[in-house]
Design an enzyme around this catalytic site. Structure first.
Site, mmCIF file in Angstrom:
data_model
loop_
_atom_site.group_PDB
_atom_site.id
_atom_site.type_symbol
_atom_site.label_atom_id
_atom_site.label_comp_id
_atom_site.label_asym_id
_atom_site.label_seq_id
_atom_site.Cartn_x
_atom_site.Cartn_y
_atom_site.Cartn_z
ATOM 1 N N ARG A 1 0.855 -1.175 0.000
ATOM 2 C CA ARG A 1 0.000 0.000 0.000
ATOM 3 C C ARG A 1 0.895 1.231 0.000
ATOM 4 O O ARG A 1 2.004 1.217 0.547
ATOM 5 C CB ARG A 1 -0.921 0.030 1.228
ATOM 6 C CG ARG A 1 -2.112 -0.905 1.153
ATOM 7 C CD ARG A 1 -3.133 -0.406 0.133
ATOM 8 N NE ARG A 1 -4.366 -1.191 0.188
ATOM 9 C CZ ARG A 1 -4.629 -2.225 -0.584
ATOM 10 N NH1 ARG A 1 -3.708 -2.645 -1.443
ATOM 11 N NH2 ARG A 1 -5.788 -2.850 -0.503
ATOM 12 N N HIS B 1 -1.882 0.943 -9.662
ATOM 13 C CA HIS B 1 -2.469 -0.078 -8.800
ATOM 14 C C HIS B 1 -3.030 -1.235 -9.645
ATOM 15 O O HIS B 1 -4.211 -1.585 -9.564
ATOM 16 C CB HIS B 1 -3.587 0.526 -7.939
ATOM 17 C CG HIS B 1 -3.776 -0.204 -6.635
ATOM 18 N ND1 HIS B 1 -4.063 0.438 -5.454
ATOM 19 C CD2 HIS B 1 -3.734 -1.524 -6.328
ATOM 20 C CE1 HIS B 1 -4.192 -0.440 -4.481
ATOM 21 N NE2 HIS B 1 -4.006 -1.645 -4.987
ATOM 22 N N GLU C 1 -3.001 8.434 -3.775
ATOM 23 C CA GLU C 1 -3.235 7.652 -4.978
ATOM 24 C C GLU C 1 -4.554 8.087 -5.608
ATOM 25 O O GLU C 1 -5.597 8.004 -4.962
ATOM 26 C CB GLU C 1 -3.290 6.165 -4.618
ATOM 27 C CG GLU C 1 -3.291 5.222 -5.795
ATOM 28 C CD GLU C 1 -3.230 3.764 -5.359
ATOM 29 O OE1 GLU C 1 -4.269 3.088 -5.493
ATOM 30 O OE2 GLU C 1 -2.169 3.312 -4.879
#
Length: 400
Positions: free
Chosen positions: A318, A366, A347
Site C-alpha cells: 500500500r 495499482h 493515490e
C-alpha cells in the site's frame, strides 16, 4: 506443527479447493430465497453503487441471486441490507453499520473485492495500536493492540479475496523489479524516439538480478510467491515478518532478519561468497506487507538512507507503507538507484507532483492483480461469499 500453523494449512487447503472450483466454474449454491435478500454495493470513497466501472460482469453475477441497492435506499430504510459488497477501497466502518442498523437493516457480512482490508474496520483498525520493537537479537516483532468496537463486535463478518490474486501480484512485483533493473521503460522510449539511429554499446546499462540479494518485507501469501520466483534467479532471499516462518524457510530457503539488516548498506557480494552471517543488505527490496498503523511510513528517510545506493525499492503493498516525500528526496539525491511503485500515497499521485517527473521511478496505477484470470476469480469469490452469507453458511474466505 503448532496450532497456528495447522490452522493456516487447513485454511490454505480450503482456499486452494475453492480456487479450483472457481477456475472450473462449477460452483453450485441453492438459489432458494436468495432473491429476497439485498446487497448494498459500494464503490470508492463516495460510496456509489456503480459497480460496472469496476467489472461489468459482477453486476450480472450478483443480480442472479440478490437485489443490488444503493446507499441512500439503505440509509432511509426503503430497503434492508443483508450484505455489503465493497469495491475500490470503499471505507466501511462501524458508524456506517450502525446507521444501516438503525434504519432496520441486519447486516451480516461485508465482502471485499481484493485482499487488502485496511479500509474496513475489521478488528477496530481505526484505533489499533501497534508497538514494534526491531532488534538484532530478536526474531519476533512485539505487538500491543488496543481494540474498540469493530465490525466483528457488531456481529458483522468480513471476507476478502485472498490467494486467487497472489500469483498475479507477485508477477507485478517482478515486472517492476526487472523493468527498474534493466531500464526497460527508458529503452522503449529511446527506441521510439528520433535519437535511436545507431547502435550504442554503453547506454542504459542496468544491473544483474540473478545471484543478487532480495529483501521482502511481509512474507504472507504474496510475499511467498515473490520469494518463490526468486529461486529461478538463484537469489539469496531475506525476509522480515512479525513472526518467523519455519515452513517458508524450509521450503524456499529464505532467511529471517531484522528490518535494519534488510536495509543496511554493505559490500556488494555475489551469492557464492555470501554466508548467513554476512548477508546484511538487499539489492532489491519488495514491500508486500499489509497496511496497518504499524506499517504506516515504515520506509521513511532513516530507512532509505540505510539502503545501498544501487538498490531498488518495489512497492506492491500500500502507498502508506512508504513516506512519499522521503522517497522523492531519496530518488532525487540518488540515495537509492530507483523505485517501482504499483501503489502510492496519495493515490493517484497529483498532477505536478515531483514523483511524476523523476526518471528513476516506474509508476503503475495499482494494477498488481489486474489479470483476466485473477479478476475473474476475484469476482467469483465475491459472489460465493455473498451467497454463503445470505444462506447462513460460513464465509468462504473470512478475514480472521
Amino acid at each position: 506443527m503448532d496450532h497456528k500453523e495447522n490452522e493456516h494449512e487447513v485454511r490454505s487447503l480450503r482456499v486452494r479447493q475453492r480456487m479450483r472450483v472457481v477456475v472450473e466454474n462449477t460452483v453450485e449454491f441453492s438459489t432458494q430465497d436468495t432473491m429476497t435478500s439485498c446487497a448494498l454495493v459500494v464503490v470508492g470513497e463516495d460510496l456509489t453503487s456503480n459497480v460496472d466501472l469496476i467489472d461489468p460482469t459482477i453486476r450480472k453475477k450478483l443480480e442472479a441471486h440478490v437485489e443490488i441497492i444503493d446507499l441512500d435506499s439503505a440509509k432511509n430504510g426503503k430497503r434492508h441490507v443483508d450484505t455489503i459488497v465493497c469495491f475500490a477501497h470503499a471505507n466501511i466502518d462501524k458508524e456506517l453499520i450502525k446507521t444501516l442498523q438503525s434504519a432496520g437493516s441486519n447486516v451480516k457480512a461485508v465482502v471485499n473485492y481484493g485482499v487488502g482490508v485496511d479500509h474496513i474496520d475489521v478488528h477496530g483498525n481505526d484505533l489499533l495500536f501497534h508497538k514494534r520493537i526491531f532488534t538484532e537479537s530478536t526474531r519476533d516483532t512485539q505487538l500491543g493492540m488496543l481494540n474498540t468496537f469493530s465490525l466483528h463486535e457488531l456481529g458483522v463478518q468480513t471476507a476478502n479475496t485472498p490467494d486467487v490474486l497472489s500469483g498475479a501480484t507477485a508477477d507485478m512485483a517482478w515486472a517492476l523489479l526487472m523493468a527498474c533493473a534493466r531500464n526497460i521503460v527508458q529503452c522503449d522510449a529511446y527506441c521510439r524516439s528520433l535519437a535511436y539511429t545507431k547502435y550504442d554499446n554503453m547506454i542504459f546499462l542496468g544491473n544483474d538480478v540473478h545471484h543478487k540479494t532480495l529483501g521482502i518485507i511481509g512474507l504472507g501469501r504474496i510475499g511467498r510467491e515473490v520469494a518463490r520466483r526468486a529461486l529461478g534467479f538463484q537469489m539469496r532471499v531475506l525476509y522480515h515478518n512479525r513472526h518467523v516462518s519455519e515452513e517458508a524457510e524450509k521450503e524456499l530457503g529464505v532467511k529471517w532478519t531484522s528490518l535494519h539488516n534488510i536495509l543496511q548498506q554493505g559490500v556488494v557480494r555475489t551469492y557464492a561468497n555470501q554466508s548467513d552471517s554476512d548477508i546484511i543488505n538487499s539489492d532489491y527490496l519488495v514491500l508486500s506487507c499489509p497496511a496497518t498503523p504499524a506499517t504506516t511510513k515504515l520506509i521513511s528517510e532513516d530507512e532509505l538512507r540505510l539502503m545501498r545506493k544501487n538498490s531498488i525499492l518495489v512497492n506492491i503493498a500500500r502507498g502508506t507503507v512508504v513516506d512519499t516525500e522521503a522517497l522523492v528526496t531519496a530518488l532525487e539525491n540518488r540515495w537509492i538507484s530507483g523505485a517501482g511503485l504499483d501503489v502510492t500515497d496519495p493515490e493517484p499521485i497529483p498532477v505536478g507532483h515531483r514523483l511524476r517527473d523523476l526518471p528513476n521511478v516506474i509508476l503503475s496505477p495499482h494494477r498488481a492483480s489486474a489479470t483476466v484470470e485473477a479478476r475473474s476469480a476475484m469476482a467469483q469469490l465475491v459472489v460465493d461469499n455473498v451467497l454463503a452469507s445470505i444462506q447462513g453458511n460460513p464465509l468462504i474466505t473470512p478475514c480472521l
